[in-house]
Design a protein around this motif. Structure first.
Motif, PDB file in Angstrom:
ATOM      1  N   GLU A  15       3.302  17.201  -3.822  1.00 12.66           N
ATOM      2  CA  GLU A  15       2.671  16.672  -2.617  1.00 12.66           C
ATOM      3  C   GLU A  15       3.228  15.290  -2.322  1.00 12.66           C
ATOM      4  O   GLU A  15       3.320  14.448  -3.193  1.00 12.66           O
ATOM      5  N   GLY A  16       3.597  15.054  -1.064  1.00 12.44           N
ATOM      6  CA  GLY A  16       4.143  13.763  -0.690  1.00 12.44           C
ATOM      7  C   GLY A  16       5.633  13.628  -0.928  1.00 12.44           C
ATOM      8  O   GLY A  16       6.185  12.543  -0.762  1.00 12.44           O
ATOM      9  N   VAL A  41       3.917   5.447  -5.814  1.00 17.48           N
ATOM     10  CA  VAL A  41       3.810   5.418  -7.275  1.00 17.48           C
ATOM     11  C   VAL A  41       2.673   6.318  -7.739  1.00 17.48           C
ATOM     12  O   VAL A  41       2.799   7.040  -8.734  1.00 17.48           O
ATOM     13  N   ASN A  42       1.565   6.286  -7.018  1.00 15.20           N
ATOM     14  CA  ASN A  42       0.421   7.117  -7.401  1.00 15.20           C
ATOM     15  C   ASN A  42       0.758   8.601  -7.304  1.00 15.20           C
ATOM     16  O   ASN A  42       0.352   9.397  -8.164  1.00 15.20           O
ATOM     17  N   ARG A  43       1.505   8.984  -6.251  1.00 11.18           N
ATOM     18  CA  ARG A  43       1.902  10.388  -6.145  1.00 11.18           C
ATOM     19  C   ARG A  43       2.803  10.791  -7.314  1.00 11.18           C
ATOM     20  O   ARG A  43       2.651  11.884  -7.878  1.00 11.18           O
ATOM     21  N   LYS A  44       3.723   9.900  -7.678  1.00  9.56           N
ATOM     22  CA  LYS A  44       4.599  10.212  -8.804  1.00  9.56           C
ATOM     23  C   LYS A  44       3.816  10.328 -10.107  1.00  9.56           C
ATOM     24  O   LYS A  44       4.055  11.227 -10.917  1.00  9.56           O
ATOM     25  N   SER A  62       0.823  -1.203   0.000  1.00  9.01           N
ATOM     26  CA  SER A  62       0.000   0.000   0.000  1.00  9.01           C
ATOM     27  C   SER A  62       0.857   1.252   0.000  1.00  9.01           C
ATOM     28  O   SER A  62       0.571   2.213  -0.729  1.00  9.01           O
ATOM     29  N   SER A  63       1.932   1.242   0.790  1.00  9.08           N
ATOM     30  CA  SER A  63       2.838   2.402   0.821  1.00  9.08           C
ATOM     31  C   SER A  63       3.507   2.604  -0.526  1.00  9.08           C
ATOM     32  O   SER A  63       3.637   3.734  -1.016  1.00  9.08           O
TER      33      SER A  63
END
Length: 844
Positions: free
Chosen positions: A326-327, A93-96, A87-88
């Motif tokens: 973000e992140g 990956v989703n933030r990127k 999940s982390s």
């Protein structure tokens, strides 16, 4: 005691562990039991650990829980941990992807604005075509693209005027980075995609040369700005950067007056320097900006004496826009816009100074790659060999590059002076009597020479020679151009502090070169490696002493698809156990491609005496084209060679003579190799038999297949009946390694298909220097000798499975080898050569 602090429901999904338990049974654990289980899991997370079983037995609070239930608890504990990690990772990956999607959307908006602007300009130009003011309107539109700071230069003597210039620079830079101030087009060969480092573009129809890049980097904005402002750390052509003045801008930013010196890439042109204002500030949206532009012409900046060997170039508004994501991480936009004053270089070299592709490769793309390299090293994604830290290896690469650039440029303030040069010499000899080799980490280990360092250097023009192919050949086949005794001299001088003249202790090169990789950049555009050259002394009393030579080497630009990339091979002798501060004296080759122009002619190479070295290279292609052949691609590149030698003052003249002769010998070898690999023509000394498309190769292919069928009663190629040149094509692409050798007392190879070249890790040019005995190990040579009589008597022989050796020193295994005599078609009694087919070969 609190109960039901943890619940666990056993699943009956078919697991071999869970199927023995009651599917509907709830297991309740106390807080103490959960804490005990967590302690056991923390110490022994592996399921088969004996230590875990011991800990469970030693814990009384777990004695009333069934072993199967404990086993399932640990299994689910591992599953939960894997789920959290996954999940982390997915969140990262989703933030990127979100940041990259944002970047692509902004790029799409910018392109739409650019299209709209071009449509409006096109309509306006159509209206003006029939008026007398068309040319004036065109000039006005061009002037609006890139403005010059001449108006604000009048106020550059006071801080208020500098702040005005800084704000003007910021506005113009942002219009280039995210707006439509420059007509950007996609960099050829650099298509954006999921595996791409970033999005790259070059200028079209604007003043000077410009390049732009944008990408996502896993570093904080302040760290990125710190790295990019330290230009000598990542820009290999930056010799020096000095901040003369720095003061606050009043809005939280800083203004700096910076003097920068850059190396010249060849011996044929002077170096460049810049006198610039650099403005660092933070925008209202939180973005960090570092922008820069030239302040004035040659009259400003440091003293004239310091800039005597430089041509003052102009930096138009350029810089870096860094936006936090973000992140974590940042989105970075890089713009480099320069006017390199191409008028000051020979006509033949001007494409090098007028090419946005070159600026993109050596500055813009290099900056983004370097930041991404640092980000990966920081995160631990990059692992290097031999226990070296990434920063140490990066320092080695930078020192090799800087030392090579110092040798090519030979600046007076470094102590270099030209030795007896009247302008007619093809090889330039420079002397540095004050040279000492040291590293910044430990200057106390500096190696000073009694006489100094001598450099022999030259530049020449290559016609129709792919730089990447030539550099790969020079790297893989050092014996084709290098003299082992000269390498031994340089190595001995550095290692022992002796200055023996080459030849006093004769040494023979065994031909074995072993490449040991140290590290590489993220896209493998640069390799750092240690080269070991094996040698044996020819003097009886030294027969048992090791004469191996070790070289530290960087190789870059071996990707043939990289547009505008420079190809280099730079090396320096080192001690076998070289420390982090080992002294380096780099030598090597640099090949820079030139953008070809239709108006270019071969007569233009006569503008410089040094370029006459290539006269023999250009006769072949010109003759072929004049004969009516299809015109070849007119690609040109500049090759610069520089070799450095330490010397004692008593041997200066001897070493100078040796160096000049050696560099001329290297030039001759490189010319021979370049002519052989040039697609437009082959050297008569090498012969056209090595070319897969030549009539001789086609004839030999027919003889190989016909002889195989004659001796073994089977077909080597299924498609041989097709006839024509398809025989050669299918033989060239055959999966088995097929090689042919001569019937001399010491058989040498004369032909190989692609698989054969891959197996030997060589090229068609170097094939003729490989003897048959070199590729087999001891058992293979014995098998060949025992079956050689059978081969000559019955015409063929089967060799058992074994091990052979590539030219790079790697072992190659094969299941079976077939040898047969190749007969001439017109005379079956004449044996032309011997052929070998290695079946199912692979590197061990």
């Amino acid at each position: 005691m609190a109960m039901a602090v943890a619940h666990h429901r056993e699943s009956s999904s078919g697991s071999s562990i869970n199927k023995h338990l009651d599917p509907g049974k709830y297991v309740r654990y106390t807080a103490e039991q959960v804490e005990a289980l967590e302690r056991v899991y923390a110490e022994c997370p592996k399921p088969s650990s004996l230590r875990r079983q011991q800990l469970i037995r030693e814990c009384p609070i777990l004695s009333n829980i069934e072993p199967k239930q404990i086993k399932v608890w640990f299994q689910n504990r591992r599953c939960r941990e894997k789920q959290r990690k996954e999940s982390s990772r997915l969140q990262t990956v989703n933030r990127k992807l979100s940041a990259m999607n944002k970047l692509l959307m902004e790029e799409n908006d910018r392109l739409q604005k650019q299209v709209s602007q071009l449509v409006c300009e096109n309509g306006y130009m159509r209206q003006q075509l029939h008026t007398v003011n068309a040319s004036a309107a065109t000039d006005a539109s061009c002037d609006s693209v890139v403005t010059t700071p001449q108006q604000s230069m009048r106020d550059a003597s006071n801080p208020a005027g500098l702040l005005s210039i800084a704000e003007e620079t910021l506005a113009e830079f942002l219009s280039k980075a995210t707006g439509t101030a420059v007509d950007w087009v996609q960099m050829p060969g650099m298509k954006p995609g999921p595996d791409s480092v970033g999005i790259f573009a070059i200028s079209q129809s604007c003043s000077g040369v410009a390049a732009r890049a944008c990408g996502l980097v896993s570093l904080e904005p302040t760290k990125i700005a710190e790295i990019l402002k330290d230009r000598p750390s990542w820009f290999r052509e930056c010799r020096n950067l000095e901040v003369f003045t720095m003061f606050p801008a009043g809005n939280g930013g800083t203004i700096e007056l910076v003097y920068t010196q850059t190396y010249a890439p060849t011996t044929l042109a002077p170096a460049r320097d810049f006198w610039t204002l650099r403005y660092t500030t933070t925008l209202e949206n939180g973005s960090l900006v570092v922008c820069e532009r030239s302040l004035s012409g040659s009259g400003a900046g440091p003293s004239a004496a310091a800039a005597a060997q430089f041509v003052r170039a102009e930096m138009l508004p350029s810089g870096y826009l860094i936006r936090p994501c973000e992140g974590g991480g940042s989105i970075i936009h890089i713009v480099d816009h320069l006017n390199l004053e191409a008028w000051s270089v020979p006509e033949v070299l001007r494409p090098l100074y007028e090419s946005s592709k070159v600026i993109a490769q050596k500055m813009t793309i290099a900056a983004l790659r370097y930041i991404r390299q640092i980000a990966q090293e920081t995160s631990g994604e990059v692992v290097y060999g031999l226990g070296r830290q990434p920063a140490v290896l990066r320092t080695f690469s930078q020192r090799l590059s800087r030392g090579f650039n110092d040798a090519i440029n030979g600046f007076n303030d470094d102590g270099w002076s030209i030795m007896n040069c009247d302008g007619a010499e093809d090889v330039i000899i420079a002397i540095n009597s004050s040279k000492s080799l040291s590293s910044t980490s430990n200057p106390a280990n500096a190696l000073s020479f009694l006489g100094g360092v001598l450099c022999a250097k030259a530049s020449m023009l290559l016609q129709n020679v792919p730089p990447a192919v030539l550099v790969r050949f020079l790297r893989e086949h050092r014996s084709e151009w290098a003299d082992f005794n000269v390498d031994a001299y340089s190595a001995a001088s550095l290692k022992a502090g002796t200055y023996a003249y080459p030849g006093m202790r004769p040494t023979r090169f065994t031909g074995s070169q072993i490449i040991m990789p140290l590290g590489h950049t993220i896209e493998h555009e640069e390799l750092l490696e240690v080269i070991r050259l094996e040698g044996h002394s020819l003097v009886q009393e030294d027969a048992f002493l090791s004469r191996d030579i070790h070289l530290l080497q960087i190789c870059s630009g071996i990707d043939e698809n990289a547009v505008g990339a420079c190809s280099e091979l730079v090396f320096a002798p080192i001690d076998e156990m070289f420390p982090d501060d080992a002294p380096l004296l780099p030598s090597g080759f640099r090949i820079i491609p030139l953008d070809s122009k239709p108006s270019d002619t071969q007569d233009s190479v006569t503008t410089n005496r040094t370029l006459d070295l290539t006269s023999s290279l250009e006769v072949g292609p010109a003759t072929n084209n004049a004969a009516g052949d299809a015109p070849s691609q007119n690609t040109r590149s500049v090759l610069t060679i520089a070799f450095q030698f330490p010397f004692d003052s008593n041997l200066q003249d001897n070493v100078a003579t040796m160096a000049r002769q050696y560099v001329r010998s290297v030039i001759s070898s490189v010319q021979r190799v370049a002519m052989a690999i040039s697609p437009s023509g082959l050297s008569p000394t090498v012969g056209t038999k090595l070319s897969p498309g030549s009539p001789e190769a086609l004839t030999l292919a027919h003889w190989i297949c016909q002889s195989y069928s004659y001796h073994l009663g089977a077909e080597l190629l299924r498609s041989e009946s097709l006839g024509g040149d398809s025989v050669l094509k299918n033989l060239w692409q055959h999966q088995d390694a097929i090689l042919c050798c001569s019937l001399k007392s010491l058989p040498v190879f004369i032909f190989a298909n692609q698989a054969g070249l891959d197996m030997l890790e060589t090229t068609l040019v170097a094939l003729q220097d490989i003897t048959l005995d070199k590729i087999f190990d001891e058992s293979g040579r014995k098998a060949l000798c025992s079956d050689f009589a059978k081969l000559m008597q019955q015409g063929f022989a089967y060799l058992p499975a074994g091990i052979c050796m590539s030219t790079m020193g790697r072992h190659v295994s094969y299941e079976q080898a077939v040898a047969w005599k190749v007969l001439a078609a017109d005379d079956e009694s004449t044996v032309h050569c011997l052929a070998f087919s290695f079946v199912n070969w692979s590197f061990v």
